[in-house]
Motif scaffolding. Structure first.
Motif, PDB file in Angstrom:
ATOM      1  N   ARG A   1       1.549 -10.539  -4.644  1.00 52.93           N
ATOM      2  CA  ARG A   1       0.111 -10.444  -3.885  1.00 52.93           C
ATOM      3  C   ARG A   1      -0.734 -10.991  -4.799  1.00 52.93           C
ATOM      4  N   ILE A   2      -0.854 -10.971  -6.000  1.00 53.66           N
ATOM      5  CA  ILE A   2      -2.037 -11.682  -7.068  1.00 53.66           C
ATOM      6  C   ILE A   2      -1.901 -12.987  -7.252  1.00 53.66           C
ATOM      7  N   ARG A   3      -0.832 -13.719  -7.428  1.00 47.98           N
ATOM      8  CA  ARG A   3      -0.678 -15.132  -7.844  1.00 47.98           C
ATOM      9  C   ARG A   3       0.044 -16.049  -6.843  1.00 47.98           C
ATOM     10  N   LEU A   4       1.140 -15.623  -6.288  1.00 46.05           N
ATOM     11  CA  LEU A   4       1.756 -16.427  -5.474  1.00 46.05           C
ATOM     12  C   LEU A   4       1.199 -16.584  -4.004  1.00 46.05           C
TER      13      LEU A   4
ATOM     14  N   VAL B   1      -2.070   9.105  -2.992  1.00 52.51           N
ATOM     15  CA  VAL B   1      -1.266   8.633  -4.109  1.00 52.51           C
ATOM     16  C   VAL B   1      -1.499   7.186  -4.520  1.00 52.51           C
ATOM     17  N   TYR B   2      -1.822   6.881  -5.739  1.00 48.95           N
ATOM     18  CA  TYR B   2      -2.097   5.589  -5.970  1.00 48.95           C
ATOM     19  C   TYR B   2      -0.727   4.743  -6.205  1.00 48.95           C
ATOM     20  N   SER B   3      -0.692   3.664  -5.879  1.00 45.26           N
ATOM     21  CA  SER B   3       0.293   2.785  -5.919  1.00 45.26           C
ATOM     22  C   SER B   3       0.047   1.317  -6.778  1.00 45.26           C
ATOM     23  N   ASP B   4       0.709   1.131  -7.832  1.00 43.85           N
ATOM     24  CA  ASP B   4       0.713   0.059  -8.742  1.00 43.85           C
ATOM     25  C   ASP B   4       1.222  -1.148  -7.943  1.00 43.85           C
TER      26      ASP B   4
ATOM     27  N   GLY C   1       0.889  -1.193  -0.122  1.00 42.43           N
ATOM     28  CA  GLY C   1       0.092   0.076  -0.168  1.00 42.43           C
ATOM     29  C   GLY C   1       0.930   1.242   0.024  1.00 42.43           C
ATOM     30  N   SER C   2       0.306   2.280  -0.151  1.00 42.50           N
ATOM     31  CA  SER C   2       0.938   3.553  -0.189  1.00 42.50           C
ATOM     32  C   SER C   2       0.669   4.389   1.322  1.00 42.50           C
TER      33      SER C   2
END
Length: 80
Positions: free
Chosen positions: A54-57, A44-47, A38-39
């Motif tokens: 975080r998405i797959r593993l 402020v947006y954090s990619d 997170g930011s």
């Protein structure tokens, strides 16, 4: 009179508990991998939250941990 002693037995065998704790550790590792990204500033947006870890593993690690714990529960402790 006879002294009736009740022998307390565990529900699972020793190997079942070892496998169960390994599964719990893998689940905890998955949640640790999922944290962060997170930011500090909410404006402020954090990619970074959409990276591979975080998405797959991390979710795959958690699901593998659940599979290990289910195996530990279903394993017959008498057949070793």
């Amino acid at each position: 009179m006879k002294n009736n002693e009740h022998k307390h037995e565990f529900l699972f065998g020793k190997i079942n508990y070892k496998i169960l704790f390994i599964g719990i550790g893998v689940i905890a590792l998955g949640f640790i991998l999922m944290s962060g990204g997170g930011s500090d500033d909410p404006n402020v947006y954090s990619d970074e939250i959409f990276n591979f870890r975080r998405i797959r593993l991390a979710p795959t690690t958690v699901l593998i941990g659940f599979g290990i714990t289910i195996y530990a529960i279903l394993k017959n402790p008498k057949k070793q």
